[in-house]
Structure formats: structure tokens, C-alpha cells
Design a protein around this motif. Structure first.
Motif, short mmCIF file in Angstrom:
data_model
loop_
_atom_site.label_atom_id
_atom_site.label_comp_id
_atom_site.label_asym_id
_atom_site.label_seq_id
_atom_site.Cartn_x
_atom_site.Cartn_y
_atom_site.Cartn_z
N GLN A 80 0.80 -1.22 0.00
CA GLN A 80 0.00 0.00 0.00
C GLN A 80 0.83 1.27 0.00
N ALA A 176 -8.09 3.21 5.26
CA ALA A 176 -8.07 1.86 4.71
C ALA A 176 -8.54 0.90 5.79
N THR A 185 -4.46 -4.96 4.38
CA THR A 185 -4.87 -3.56 4.23
C THR A 185 -5.56 -3.43 2.90
N SER A 186 -6.76 -2.85 2.88
CA SER A 186 -7.47 -2.71 1.62
C SER A 186 -8.27 -1.43 1.62
N ARG A 187 -8.68 -1.02 0.40
CA ARG A 187 -9.48 0.19 0.26
C ARG A 187 -10.75 -0.10 -0.54
N GLU A 239 -3.84 5.31 -7.62
CA GLU A 239 -4.49 5.96 -6.49
C GLU A 239 -5.30 7.17 -6.93
#
Length: 401
Positions: A80, A176, A185-187, A239
Motif C-alpha cells: 500500500q 483503509a 490492508t485494503s481500500r 491511487e
């Protein structure tokens, strides 16, 4: 990485052993290195930490270059982390806006803070995960007292920051979904994020802010009073940054920042740009960069190329003019070929094409499976663009410009 591994690593002997351990790439390298270090009498926690870091440092070179050999990482933190080149560009925006103090909320391993601190800004960085905060503190230690890293929640760190924020102060947020040790970790689901998107937007309405989000964020969630900037590197859209207050540029609400190799270009506008009408296939076909597509600035790029849409619903442009743009990949059209796999394979063999790049938009085709069916052979190379116009499939043979 867990706290036991980090504690074992963050000693003079542990760090020395890490620096002496060569890059670890393959699974065989991992097995050999583990065996060697265990035979030398090192503890399981230290061996696990050293080998894990040696492997992550090798992967991190694409984002951090030579700096990677002096940094520590978590797996998800590296995935990330902002590339150093992008972090430098973001930091430049803070500098141009006259910002001198930045709160980095959700700092991860410290990639963005590196860019800010390198330009002389004071940075208060926090992360809700204890291991990740400790790693960020290590990575940012060379900047001394100008950078302070704490294990804390973003919401608690700036609870009193608002309309009374000191002049030249701004925030950088990275919402996140996080788990302990940043193992994940993710969005992808805003409702799972920490800090929440609602909280981040509320803060950004009161303090100049940059909010780092995934490029696929639902555009309906973007506030009307921010600048939305999509960022891509070498064709991959990485992003979306929402800029507020003094960090948002006057008259700009949509922007696409495109990194290709060592060049950086940006297109920006006050709003989504209207598309150009569709037209017949011309001498050139152009594939807009993903950041341009996300920012809905295809129309502005089309006009700069004297191009039109190949189909109103497909992000391919076509033109007769031999114009190029940093915001597209351009192809010189050779001819159209049959879309049936057997007829297409026969046509490619007749032309001696043994090396074929396959690109697609708007059609359900697996390029790898199609390549197998084509049974390519020959010394020539080309690009095959598969798409549709209306309900009609098209196979366009072309060469990169």
C-alpha cells in the motif's frame, strides 16, 4: 511481522545481521537462508524477521530504489505504500501551498512522510497499528526531531484540530481497512475503513488535506468542493487523491497525473470533459491512460489529438492526424482482421506474425487463451486490439507508435 519478531530485529546485532543478509527472492533462497541462519544459532524470531525483511527489501526496490536497503517493511505496508516518486510529487504540492507542518494520519511504513520530511516539513505521523508505527519510526529516524512518529488513532491525534488549526498546517490521510501488523490492508469497502471516510471528509472541510484513496472509489462519494486527482505509473492507475483547502488548485476539480518512465505529465480541468463524437476507424488508434479515463478527461485528450471515439461506450480514440500525447498509447493501424479465432490465426500466419501483443476493451476475451488458439509463428511482431463498435466485434492489427 509480529512484535516478537520486530523486537528481535531492532537490536544492533539483529540489524547488522539483516544488513549482512543478501536479497532473498525465490522460495529456494528463503529455505537456504533460513537453514543457514538457524545453523548459526540465531533465534527463530530473529531468523523469521531477517528473512522476511530481506525478501521485502528486494521487492521494495521498485518503489523506493536504493532507499529500500535501509528500510523496514510489513508485507501489506509495502503493497500500500506510495512510490517514492509519487510521494515526492505530493510533497511538492504541500510545499507549493506554503505548508510547513503536516499530520500524516495512517502513515503506514512512512513512505509519504519520507517525501514531506525531505522537503523540510515538520511531520507528525501516526498509525493505529503498533508494529507498523514502530517500523515507520525506524524508517523516518534519519530526519531527527523534525519527524515524530506515534502509535495512535488518527481520530485521537487531531481531535482538537479544526478551524483553529495553526497557519501553514495540513493533514495527509490514508483511510483503509487495517489488521494487526498490517497483515491485511485494503481500500475496497469504505464502511470498513479506519479512519472512516465520513470523518476524513469532515476534517478535510476544516483543514487543508490530501486524502489517499483507491482509484476505483465511487465518484458519487467525492465531495463537490475538492480537487480529485487520479495517479498512474507506467499504465497502471494506482491511487486517487482528494485535495482540499489550500492544497486544491483554483479552478481544478479533475486531474490525471501520469508517470511514464522518468517523465511526468498532468492534464486538469474544472469538471468532467464532454466526450468527442464517435467516428469511423482512422489511421491511428489511441488508448487513453487509466488515470485519464477515471478523471473523465478523455474528451480533452481527444481534442488535442484531433480524434473521436471509436464507440461512445468504449475508451478507444481514433484519428487520421499523426499526433501523439503523453496521456495515450498510440497505434498506427495496419488493417482489420477477422474476429473468428480460426480465420484470425490464418491471417496472422499469412503475415508471418509470431510476436503479438493483445489488448482488449469491451469484449469478453481471454488474451492468454486466445494466444494459445492462434498458434503464432513467424518473425514479425504487431499489436492486436480487440473491441466492439455497437454490437459488432472488431479486430484491429496495428503497430505501436
Amino acid at each position: 511481522m509480529d512484535m516478537a519478531e520486530l523486537t528481535a530485529l531492532l537490536t544492533p546485532d539483529g540489524l547488522r545481521l539483516l544488513d549482512e543478509t543478501p536479497a532473498v527472492g525465490s522460495a529456494d533462497d528463503v529455505a537456504r537462508t533460513v537453514s543457514r541462519l538457524r545453523a548459526a544459532g540465531h533465534s527463530p524470531d530473529l531468523v523469521s524477521a531477517v528473512v522476511g525483511q530481506a525478501r521485502l527489501r528486494a521487492r521494495a526496490k521498485t518503489k523506493f530504489g536504493d532507499f529500500a536497503s535501509r528500510m523496514l517493511f510489513t508485507r501489506a505496508g509495502l503493497e500500500q505504500a506510495t512510490r517514492l516518486s509519487i510521494a515526492a510529487a505530493h510533497a511538492g504540492r504541500f510545499q507549493d501551498a506554503g505548508i510547513r507542518h503536516v499530520f500524516d494520519l495512517g502513515c503506514g511504513i512512512g513512505g509519504d512522510a519520507l517525501g514531506l520530511a525531505a522537503l523540510g516539513m515538520t511531520v507528525d505521523a501516526v498509525d493505529a497499528d503498533e508494529v507498523t508505527a514502530a517500523i515507520a519510526a525506524y524508517n523516518l529516524a534519519p530526519f531527527g526531531e523534525d519527524v515524530r512518529v506515534r502509535h495512535a488513532r488518527a481520530e485521537d491525534e487531531v481531535a482538537d484540530l479544526g478551524s483553529a488549526a495553526p497557519e501553514a498546517t495540513a493533514v495527509w490521510l490514508d483511510p483503509a481497512r487495517r489488521t494487526a501488523g498490517h497483515s491485511e490492508t485494503s481500500r475496497t469497502r469504505p464502511e470498513d475503513w479506519s479512519p472512516s471516510l465520513e470523518w476524513a471528509f469532515d476534517l478535510a472541510a476544516r483543514v487543508p488535506a490530501g486524502i489517499k484513496l483507491g482509484p476505483g472509489l465511487d465518484r458519487a462519494l467525492i465531495p463537490d468542493d475538492v480537487e480529485a486527482q487520479w495517479v498512474s505509473v507506467d499504465g497502471s492507475t494506482l491511487e486517487l487523491i482528494l485535495w482540499s483547502g489550500a492544497l486544491a488548485r483554483d479552478g481544478v476539480r479533475r486531474a490525471a497525473l501520469v508517470f511514464r518512465g522518468k517523465t511526468v505529465n498532468e492534464i486538469r480541468a474544472a469538471e468532467d470533459s464532454p466526450d468527442e463524437p464517435a467516428r469511423e476507424l482512422g489511421a491511428f488508434l489511441h488508448e487513453p491512460d487509466g488515470a485519464v479515463i477515471r478523471a473523465r478527461l478523455i474528451g480533452d485528450v481527444a481534442r488535442s489529438l484531433e480524434a473521436g471515439m471509436l464507440d461512445p461506450q468504449i475508451a478507444y480514440l481514433t484519428s487520421d492526424a499523426a499526433l501523439t500525447s503523453p496521456f495515450v498509447q498510440s497505434f498506427r493501424v495496419r488493417e482489420e482482421l477477422p474476429t473468428d479465432a480460426k480465420a484470425l490465426a490464418r491471417a496472422l500466419r499469412e503475415r508471418g506474425i509470431g510476436t503479438l501483443e493483445i489488448k482488449k476493451r469491451g469484449v469478453d476475451v481471454d488474451p492468454a487463451a486466445l494466444r494459445t488458439k492462434l498458434k503464432l509463428r513467424g518473425d514479425e511482431s504487431a499489436t492486436l486490439l480487440l473491441t466492439r463498435v455497437g454490437t459488432t466485434r472488431r479486430a484491429i492489427l496495428a503497430d505501436r507508435v
